[in-house]
Design a protein around this motif. Structure first.
Motif, PDB file in Angstrom:
ATOM      1  N   ARG A 115      -6.317   2.414  11.133  1.00  0.00           N
ATOM      2  CA  ARG A 115      -6.113   3.627  10.346  1.00  0.00           C
ATOM      3  C   ARG A 115      -7.176   3.796   9.251  1.00  0.00           C
ATOM      4  O   ARG A 115      -6.891   3.800   8.071  1.00  0.00           O
ATOM      5  N   ARG A 153      -7.082   6.135   6.137  1.00  0.00           N
ATOM      6  CA  ARG A 153      -6.384   5.826   4.892  1.00  0.00           C
ATOM      7  C   ARG A 153      -7.322   5.821   3.692  1.00  0.00           C
ATOM      8  O   ARG A 153      -6.873   5.892   2.550  1.00  0.00           O
ATOM      9  N   THR A 154      -8.628   5.712   3.930  1.00  0.00           N
ATOM     10  CA  THR A 154      -9.565   5.747   2.799  1.00  0.00           C
ATOM     11  C   THR A 154      -9.432   7.051   2.021  1.00  0.00           C
ATOM     12  O   THR A 154      -9.588   7.062   0.798  1.00  0.00           O
ATOM     13  N   LYS A 155      -9.128   8.137   2.708  1.00  0.00           N
ATOM     14  CA  LYS A 155      -8.949   9.423   2.021  1.00  0.00           C
ATOM     15  C   LYS A 155      -7.686   9.391   1.162  1.00  0.00           C
ATOM     16  O   LYS A 155      -7.655   9.974   0.073  1.00  0.00           O
ATOM     17  N   ARG A 156      -6.664   8.723   1.659  1.00  0.00           N
ATOM     18  CA  ARG A 156      -5.429   8.584   0.874  1.00  0.00           C
ATOM     19  C   ARG A 156      -5.706   7.761  -0.387  1.00  0.00           C
ATOM     20  O   ARG A 156      -5.193   8.057  -1.468  1.00  0.00           O
ATOM     21  N   GLY A 188      -0.516   8.098  -6.783  1.00  0.00           N
ATOM     22  CA  GLY A 188      -0.821   9.521  -6.661  1.00  0.00           C
ATOM     23  C   GLY A 188      -0.056  10.358  -7.672  1.00  0.00           C
ATOM     24  O   GLY A 188      -0.617  11.262  -8.297  1.00  0.00           O
ATOM     25  N   ASN A 195       0.765  -1.235   0.000  1.00  0.00           N
ATOM     26  CA  ASN A 195       0.000   0.000   0.000  1.00  0.00           C
ATOM     27  C   ASN A 195       0.803   1.296   0.000  1.00  0.00           C
ATOM     28  O   ASN A 195       0.563   2.178  -0.837  1.00  0.00           O
ATOM     29  N   VAL A 196       1.724   1.450   0.935  1.00  0.00           N
ATOM     30  CA  VAL A 196       2.404   2.746   1.052  1.00  0.00           C
ATOM     31  C   VAL A 196       3.142   3.091  -0.232  1.00  0.00           C
ATOM     32  O   VAL A 196       3.008   4.198  -0.772  1.00  0.00           O
ATOM     33  N   ARG A 232      -7.394   9.882  -2.989  1.00  0.00           N
ATOM     34  CA  ARG A 232      -6.490  10.824  -3.650  1.00  0.00           C
ATOM     35  C   ARG A 232      -5.582  10.121  -4.658  1.00  0.00           C
ATOM     36  O   ARG A 232      -5.144  10.723  -5.638  1.00  0.00           O
ATOM     37  N   SER A 233      -5.312   8.842  -4.423  1.00  0.00           N
ATOM     38  CA  SER A 233      -4.321   8.131  -5.227  1.00  0.00           C
ATOM     39  C   SER A 233      -4.916   7.345  -6.385  1.00  0.00           C
ATOM     40  O   SER A 233      -4.289   7.212  -7.436  1.00  0.00           O
ATOM     41  N   PHE A 265       0.520   3.539  -3.215  1.00  0.00           N
ATOM     42  CA  PHE A 265      -0.286   4.749  -3.114  1.00  0.00           C
ATOM     43  C   PHE A 265       0.536   5.976  -3.529  1.00  0.00           C
ATOM     44  O   PHE A 265       0.036   6.877  -4.197  1.00  0.00           O
ATOM     45  N   LEU A 266       1.794   6.008  -3.130  1.00  0.00           N
ATOM     46  CA  LEU A 266       2.662   7.109  -3.519  1.00  0.00           C
ATOM     47  C   LEU A 266       2.837   7.141  -5.032  1.00  0.00           C
ATOM     48  O   LEU A 266       2.731   8.196  -5.670  1.00  0.00           O
TER      49      LEU A 266
END
Length: 421
Positions: A151, A154-157, A130, A122-123, A160-161, A126-127
């Motif tokens: 967390r 993280r749905t908002k992240r 995005g 994920n991390v 955005r991605s 997602f980066l």
């Protein structure tokens, strides 16, 4: 500016694919960072290749394992460059991971890919998603992070991605209901892949023959994980538990065979070195996926993760365990919001299978718990009924097509929406 970039990218992509009245090959970027993601992505790639909308051909570019390469992935880096565990290891490897992230992003943009699919991990993904989304490339993320467990912000992240998020479990899309991302319950590919026939005695006999294991043996599948750090933490207590189990069955004049699957040669070498401390155990090391070991076994010691779902679908008694390094465990205790880590327990919201985590993962406790599950499964005719009840829910997804085909349709819809098809 972002809208103008998206429109320009769509126009450029359409022009590049159009050549004298014929559409050229679509290029899809993918990144998977671990073995479970490799399998998920391979199924999606196969479904995309067979989708009618992809008749012009499709090219896959990115990072993945052997299953993705077998489906035609052009690798830009080894999946081992991404394999990390816990909280501490990613921090220590941050410079290498950052360098790889920049190289992949640059390559995907230079190749003007038509879409990008991040497979779990994920991390990092997602980066990457995005950045690519901001440059006008349609993005999808396959496997919702465990927002039900920890967390939830993280749905908002995710929104955005990614343009689309594929959820493996039916309770996940609701967490994205009010966000600008399309959440699709695709189902779990294992529920479609593992059939009821795989749970029968003749399939177990076949698996034992493939492994060269005697039909009369009590077979214990040992799944300490696919990452080096997991094996380092899990293998020793699992082996010590197996010694206790072996001693118990020796009293009944029964032989115990331990089968350990290893995802690759590096993990096999690590396991072979690790089993030197247990010379009295009869151990068979199998390089490949865990499926064959689970098919052959009577019961399993399983590191928490996808393998717990696989063992459930195969109707195998199991004990689930996990250990983290001290600081990783300390951070996890602050963040985790679910009472369970084994997928059968999460799906049923109760403890169907024993979980022995961190300090509880002692050899004697693991052995006694597994012996109890094995005895219960043999004496209780209803033991596996809850496992069977969860299969149907996971098998079809919201379109009734199965996970890989539902996800493939989601990608096709995204490409059409963005003017790529």
């Amino acid at each position: 500016v972002k809208r103008q970039c998206e429109e320009k990218s769509a126009r450029v992509g359409a022009i590049q694919r159009f050549n004298k009245g014929h559409f050229m090959t679509l290029t899809i970027g993918l990144v998977a960072g671990e073995a479970s993601g490799d399998n998920l992505a391979a199924g999606l790639m196969a479904a995309l290749k067979s989708h009618p909308a992809m008749s012009g051909g499709i090219r896959f570019l990115g990072v993945g394992g052997p299953a993705m390469v077998a489906q035609g992935l052009e690798p830009l880096a080894s999946i081992d460059e991404l394999s990390v565990n816990g909280f501490k290891e990613p921090i220590l490897r941050l410079p290498q991971l950052w360098k790889l992230y920049r190289r992949l992003a640059s390559t995907f943009q230079q190749e003007n890919i038509d879409a990008f699919i991040g497979i779990d991990f994920n991390v990092f993904n997602f980066l990457l998603e995005g950045r690519l989304k901001d440059s006008g490339i349609p993005t999808a993320h396959y496997v919702s992070p465990s927002v039900y467990a920890w967390r939830r912000g993280r749905t908002k992240r995710v929104a955005r991605s990614a343009d689309v998020i594929f959820c493996l479990f039916p309770f996940e899309p609701v967490f994205y209901a009010d966000l600008p991302v399309r959440a699709i319950f695709v189902g779990h590919p294992l529920a479609h892949e593992i059939t009821e026939a795989d749970t029968k005695a003749d399939k177990q006999q076949w698996a034992r023959k493939q492994l060269g294991v005697a039909q009369s043996d009590v077979v214990l599948a040992m799944l300490p994980g696919s990452r080096g750090s997991e094996i380092e933490l899990m293998l020793e207590p699992f082996l010590q538990a197996a010694e206790i189990i072996q001693a118990r069955f020796a009293e009944q004049n029964k032989s115990v065979k331990v089968v350990i699957p290893c995802i690759n040669a590096a993990r096999e070498a690590q396991v072979r070195k690790g089993i030197e401390c247990a010379p009295q155990l009869d151990i068979h090391i199998h390089q490949g996926q865990a499926r064959l070991a689970l098919l052959a076994c009577d019961a399993a010691l399983v590191k928490s993760g996808t393998s717990t779902l696989e063992a459930m679908l195969l109707k195998r008694p199991m004990v689930v365990s996990y250990r983290l390094g001290y600081w990783s465990h300390w951070i996890a205790r602050l963040l985790v919001r679910t009472p369970y880590v084994a997928m059968p327990n999460i799906l049923s919201n109760k403890e169907l299978v024993p979980e022995l985590l961190q300090d509880q993962a002692q050899p004697e406790s693991l052995a006694q718990a597994l012996l109890g599950e094995l005895e219960n499964s043999r004496s209780n005719g209803e033991y596996f009924q809850p496992f069977a009840n969860m299969r149907k829910t996971l098998e079809e997804g919201e379109l009734g097509l199965g996970a890989s085909n539902t996800a493939a349709q989601g990608i096709v819809d995204l490409l059409q929406e963005k003017g790529k098809l």
